[in-house]
Write a protein that holds these residues in place. Structure first.
Motif, PDB file in Angstrom:
ATOM      1  N   SER A 180       0.848  -1.191   0.000  1.00 14.21           N
ATOM      2  CA  SER A 180       0.000   0.000   0.000  1.00 14.21           C
ATOM      3  C   SER A 180       0.873   1.226   0.000  1.00 14.21           C
ATOM      4  N   ASN A 181       0.309   2.271  -0.572  1.00 12.69           N
ATOM      5  CA  ASN A 181       0.995   3.556  -0.615  1.00 12.69           C
ATOM      6  C   ASN A 181      -0.064   4.609  -0.299  1.00 12.69           C
ATOM      7  N   VAL A 182      -0.396   4.729   1.010  1.00 10.32           N
ATOM      8  CA  VAL A 182      -1.531   5.532   1.473  1.00 10.32           C
ATOM      9  C   VAL A 182      -1.103   6.985   1.569  1.00 10.32           C
ATOM     10  N   VAL A 183      -1.920   7.833   0.937  1.00  9.59           N
ATOM     11  CA  VAL A 183      -1.660   9.272   0.937  1.00  9.59           C
ATOM     12  C   VAL A 183      -2.843   9.954   1.625  1.00  9.59           C
ATOM     13  N   LEU A 184      -2.538  10.951   2.441  1.00  9.35           N
ATOM     14  CA  LEU A 184      -3.568  11.725   3.136  1.00  9.35           C
ATOM     15  C   LEU A 184      -3.758  13.056   2.435  1.00  9.35           C
ATOM     16  N   ILE A 185      -4.997  13.356   2.077  1.00 11.10           N
ATOM     17  CA  ILE A 185      -5.325  14.627   1.432  1.00 11.10           C
ATOM     18  C   ILE A 185      -6.330  15.346   2.328  1.00 11.10           C
ATOM     19  N   GLN A 186      -6.022  16.608   2.655  1.00 12.33           N
ATOM     20  CA  GLN A 186      -6.885  17.426   3.508  1.00 12.33           C
ATOM     21  C   GLN A 186      -7.164  18.760   2.844  1.00 12.33           C
ATOM     22  N   VAL A 187      -8.430  19.213   3.011  1.00  8.44           N
ATOM     23  CA  VAL A 187      -8.803  20.557   2.571  1.00  8.44           C
ATOM     24  C   VAL A 187      -9.536  21.207   3.750  1.00  8.44           C
ATOM     25  N   ALA A 188      -9.070  22.385   4.192  1.00  5.70           N
ATOM     26  CA  ALA A 188      -9.649  23.089   5.329  1.00  5.70           C
ATOM     27  C   ALA A 188     -10.210  24.422   4.881  1.00  5.70           C
ATOM     28  N   GLU A 189     -11.246  24.849   5.560  1.00  2.00           N
ATOM     29  CA  GLU A 189     -11.894  26.113   5.230  1.00  2.00           C
ATOM     30  C   GLU A 189     -12.298  26.807   6.540  1.00  2.00           C
ATOM     31  N   THR A 190     -12.073  28.107   6.621  1.00  4.25           N
ATOM     32  CA  THR A 190     -12.534  28.860   7.783  1.00  4.25           C
ATOM     33  C   THR A 190     -14.055  28.925   7.789  1.00  4.25           C
ATOM     34  N   LEU A 191     -14.619  29.412   8.921  1.00  4.00           N
ATOM     35  CA  LEU A 191     -16.054  29.269   9.162  1.00  4.00           C
ATOM     36  C   LEU A 191     -16.849  30.552   8.968  1.00  4.00           C
ATOM     37  N   ASP A 192     -16.280  31.542   8.256  1.00  3.86           N
ATOM     38  CA  ASP A 192     -16.977  32.831   8.153  1.00  3.86           C
ATOM     39  C   ASP A 192     -18.300  32.702   7.400  1.00  3.86           C
ATOM     40  N   LYS A 193     -18.285  32.037   6.241  1.00  3.87           N
ATOM     41  CA  LYS A 193     -19.525  31.906   5.476  1.00  3.87           C
ATOM     42  C   LYS A 193     -20.565  31.087   6.245  1.00  3.87           C
ATOM     43  N   ARG A 194     -20.100  30.053   6.903  1.00  7.20           N
ATOM     44  CA  ARG A 194     -21.026  29.237   7.693  1.00  7.20           C
ATOM     45  C   ARG A 194     -21.672  30.077   8.808  1.00  7.20           C
ATOM     46  N   THR A 195     -20.838  30.867   9.470  1.00  9.92           N
ATOM     47  CA  THR A 195     -21.375  31.699  10.549  1.00  9.92           C
ATOM     48  C   THR A 195     -22.365  32.715  10.023  1.00  9.92           C
ATOM     49  N   GLN A 196     -22.033  33.307   8.869  1.00  5.99           N
ATOM     50  CA  GLN A 196     -22.951  34.273   8.287  1.00  5.99           C
ATOM     51  C   GLN A 196     -24.286  33.638   7.932  1.00  5.99           C
ATOM     52  N   LEU A 197     -24.223  32.449   7.345  1.00  4.36           N
ATOM     53  CA  LEU A 197     -25.464  31.767   6.974  1.00  4.36           C
ATOM     54  C   LEU A 197     -26.268  31.376   8.218  1.00  4.36           C
ATOM     55  N   ALA A 198     -25.566  30.871   9.249  1.00  6.93           N
ATOM     56  CA  ALA A 198     -26.265  30.513  10.484  1.00  6.93           C
ATOM     57  C   ALA A 198     -26.921  31.744  11.100  1.00  6.93           C
ATOM     58  N   ASN A 199     -26.211  32.873  11.103  1.00  6.93           N
ATOM     59  CA  ASN A 199     -26.790  34.104  11.658  1.00  6.93           C
ATOM     60  C   ASN A 199     -28.008  34.562  10.865  1.00  6.93           C
ATOM     61  N   GLU A 200     -27.940  34.408   9.548  1.00 11.50           N
ATOM     62  CA  GLU A 200     -29.093  34.782   8.748  1.00 11.50           C
ATOM     63  C   GLU A 200     -30.301  33.899   9.071  1.00 11.50           C
ATOM     64  N   ILE A 201     -30.042  32.610   9.271  1.00  6.91           N
ATOM     65  CA  ILE A 201     -31.144  31.702   9.617  1.00  6.91           C
ATOM     66  C   ILE A 201     -31.724  32.076  10.982  1.00  6.91           C
ATOM     67  N   ILE A 202     -30.847  32.365  11.950  1.00  3.79           N
ATOM     68  CA  ILE A 202     -31.319  32.729  13.289  1.00  3.79           C
ATOM     69  C   ILE A 202     -32.130  34.018  13.240  1.00  3.79           C
ATOM     70  N   LYS A 203     -31.612  34.993  12.461  1.00  2.00           N
ATOM     71  CA  LYS A 203     -32.359  36.249  12.347  1.00  2.00           C
ATOM     72  C   LYS A 203     -33.730  36.004  11.719  1.00  2.00           C
ATOM     73  N   GLY A 204     -33.759  35.152  10.732  1.00  2.00           N
ATOM     74  CA  GLY A 204     -35.031  34.878  10.079  1.00  2.00           C
ATOM     75  C   GLY A 204     -36.025  34.186  10.996  1.00  2.00           C
ATOM     76  N   VAL A 205     -35.501  33.470  12.011  1.00  2.00           N
ATOM     77  CA  VAL A 205     -36.397  32.775  12.942  1.00  2.00           C
ATOM     78  C   VAL A 205     -36.701  33.630  14.170  1.00  2.00           C
ATOM     79  N   ILE A 206     -35.675  34.298  14.735  1.00  2.00           N
ATOM     80  CA  ILE A 206     -35.828  35.017  15.995  1.00  2.00           C
ATOM     81  C   ILE A 206     -36.569  36.331  15.818  1.00  2.00           C
ATOM     82  N   LEU A 207     -36.234  37.076  14.773  1.00  3.57           N
ATOM     83  CA  LEU A 207     -36.852  38.391  14.617  1.00  3.57           C
ATOM     84  C   LEU A 207     -38.378  38.338  14.553  1.00  3.57           C
ATOM     85  N   PRO A 208     -38.961  37.384  13.817  1.00 11.85           N
ATOM     86  CA  PRO A 208     -40.435  37.312  13.869  1.00 11.85           C
ATOM     87  C   PRO A 208     -40.981  37.024  15.266  1.00 11.85           C
ATOM     88  N   GLN A 209     -40.155  36.338  16.093  1.00  7.09           N
ATOM     89  CA  GLN A 209     -40.633  36.044  17.442  1.00  7.09           C
ATOM     90  C   GLN A 209     -40.812  37.306  18.268  1.00  7.09           C
TER      91      GLN A 209
END
Length: 516
Positions: A180-209
């Protein structure tokens, strides 16, 4: 019969000490300020709501993060597969064929930073960013399976997608090959877009409340006000009543939940109305009964004033004395009945007492009276103490009235026996008064305990209150009063009566010894 009697004693203590039937009117206690039912229900609705609202925000945030991670994780998965397709083994050496434009496309993101790394079988760095941390050994997935983890790169949280590929197995599909000749491949991404999307979802749910919550509170307030309006109407109806209006409240106009309360209130009003009617009837009967001795006293006093002969004056004074004695006895019995009705275990607590000793002392007080009436008064008791819980003064009054009733109706040379015995099986203490009088017919036994009731044709002086006092005292002590014919009477014309008072027997204290 067994006699422990015939001792000379004082006259019967039939005269009760003067006492008032009613005390001073107590001032009404200050009403405690209590929380309203409306406020209680509102609190129990709002407090859980205010506690659940932060919990709903936290749950919404977690759900939003999960929703936001899903599309970005798929993009990372695609990036890992693209990089993995560019890793080759050339002449035993692992190389990546990622041209410059491909690298630019991989890192083309205006918001997040993208990192990738390729490492060889021994962990040696091949291409990409050399500071990307390696996964722990426990997280190592099967070759060809993309996995995700959270990590930190250069002090920033990232989402990492990684995959292990076996270059030799992918090149040679022979399953028997163990190299075997096992190779490890990794791709990492910061969480800014995820946080922005999560905040948009929270705003869309919380603000009507923030808009819905005040509306919900207003609706709850309105619903409670409407739901509790029958209570307000019931309160207004009760307050609008006249003080003498004891008619039942109409329960057909109140909700089902309040119906038990209204029924209980109606039952209390019925009992109160009955009690007031009995009091009115008692006062009217007492006034009527008092007229006879008072009128007799007035007439005899007027006759005595008009008479000049000493013999007639003396006769009028004798009648005046008899009338005053009758009036005194009636007043004392009225006061005794009022005292018996107003004394309860709460106002005057019961105490343990020995029934035989109490009965013996009462009988001793009536010995002299029985001598004057030529009646054989006897007393029987068991050979052991009989303990009961009760009010000694009230029980003495009960027995005094039973003995007085027996002596009044028993003819000369008759017998009256007071007996104390027990029923150990039923744990009962029994007090009996037995006479050889005319007896009481079965049809009359239910009426003789009524106030001012007297059997027609008895030709015996009395007020008709003695047995009413007996019943009232017995009820306060939880005792039963029964009337029977005298089982020892041999005269058909005088079957006699047996009054039996059954009380609950208490456990005898250790320091009280048996009667010798």
């Amino acid at each position: 019969m067994t006699d422990s009697r015939r001792e000379a004693g004082s006259a019967p203590a039939s005269e009760s000490p003067p006492s008032t039937a009613y005390g001073a009117v107590a001032t009404q206690p200050e009403e405690r300020i209590q929380r309203s039912l409306f406020g209680e229900i509102l609190d129990w609705m709002l407090v859980p709501l205010l506690l659940l609202w932060p919990m709903s925000i936290a749950i919404t945030y977690l759900v939003a993060k999960s929703i936001a991670n899903h599309p970005f994780d798929r993009a990372l998965d695609d990036n890992v597969i693209v990089v993995a397709q560019q890793v080759k083994e050339v002449n035993g050496k692992i190389v990546t064929h990622l041209p410059g434009p491909a690298r630019d496309i991989l890192r083309a993101d205006d918001i997040d930073n993208i990192y990738f790394q390729v490492t060889g079988p021994l962990g040696e760095f091949i291409d990409g960013d050399d500071d990307l941390p390696l996964p722990v050994e426990e997280e190592k997935p099967p070759a060809g399976s993309v996995k995700f983890r959270n990590d930190v790169v250069r002090g920033v949280d990232v989402r990492v997608a990684y995959v292990y590929i076996d270059l030799r197995r992918s090149r040679n599909s022979n399953p028997k090959t163990k190299e075997s000749n096992v190779v490890l491949i990794q791709v990492a991404e910061t969480l800014d877009k995820r946080t922005q999307l999560a905040n948009e979802i929270i705003k869309g749910v919380i603000l009507p409340q923030f808009i819905i919550l005040p509306i919900a509170l207003a609706l709850v307030w309105f619903a409670l006000s409407r739901g509790l309006s029958p209570l307000v109407e019931l309160q207004q109806k009760i307050r609008a009543r006249r003080p003498d209006d004891l008619s039942p409240i109409d329960s057909g106009q109140v909700p089902e939940e309040i119906s038990p309360l209204v029924r209980s209130l109606n039952e209390m009003l019925a009992r109160l109305s009955q009690s007031i009617e009995m009091q009115k009837r008692f006062i009217a009967d007492a006034a009527h009964q008092m007229k006879t001795p008072l009128a007799g006293m007035r007439m005899q006093s007027e006759l005595a004033l008009r008479e000049t002969r000493q013999e007639e004056i003396h006769r009028s004074l004798e009648q005046l004395s008899k009338s005053s004695e009758s009036a005194t006895r009636l007043v004392n019995q009225l006061l005794a009945l009022a005292r018996a009705e107003n004394q309860t275990p709460e106002t005057k607590p019961f105490v343990p007492l020995e029934l035989s000793e109490l009965a013996r002392n009462v009988v001793h007080d009536w010995v002299q009276q029985s001598f004057s009436e030529r009646i054989d008064l006897g007393f029987e008791q068991p050979g052991h103490p009989v303990m009961v819980m009760g009010n000694p003064m009230m029980l003495r009054e009960l027995l005094n009235n039973l003995i007085d009733n027996a002596l009044r109706y028993t003819p000369h040379d008759g017998h009256v026996t007071v007996r104390v015995r027990t029923n150990v099986t039923e744990e009962q203490a029994i007090l009996e008064v037995e006479d050889t009088g005319p007896g009481i017919p079965s049809a009359e036994r239910g009426h003789v305990f009524e106030r001012f009731y007297r059997i027609l044709g008895s030709n015996v002086e009395g007020s008709g209150l003695g047995l009413a006092i007996v019943r009232e005292i017995a009820q306060q002590h939880g005792a039963a009063v029964d009337i029977f014919n005298n089982p020892h009477s041999q005269d058909p014309k005088h079957p006699g009566s047996l009054f039996r008072v059954t009380l609950r027997m208490e456990q005898r204290p250790d320091f009280i010894e048996d009667i010798g």
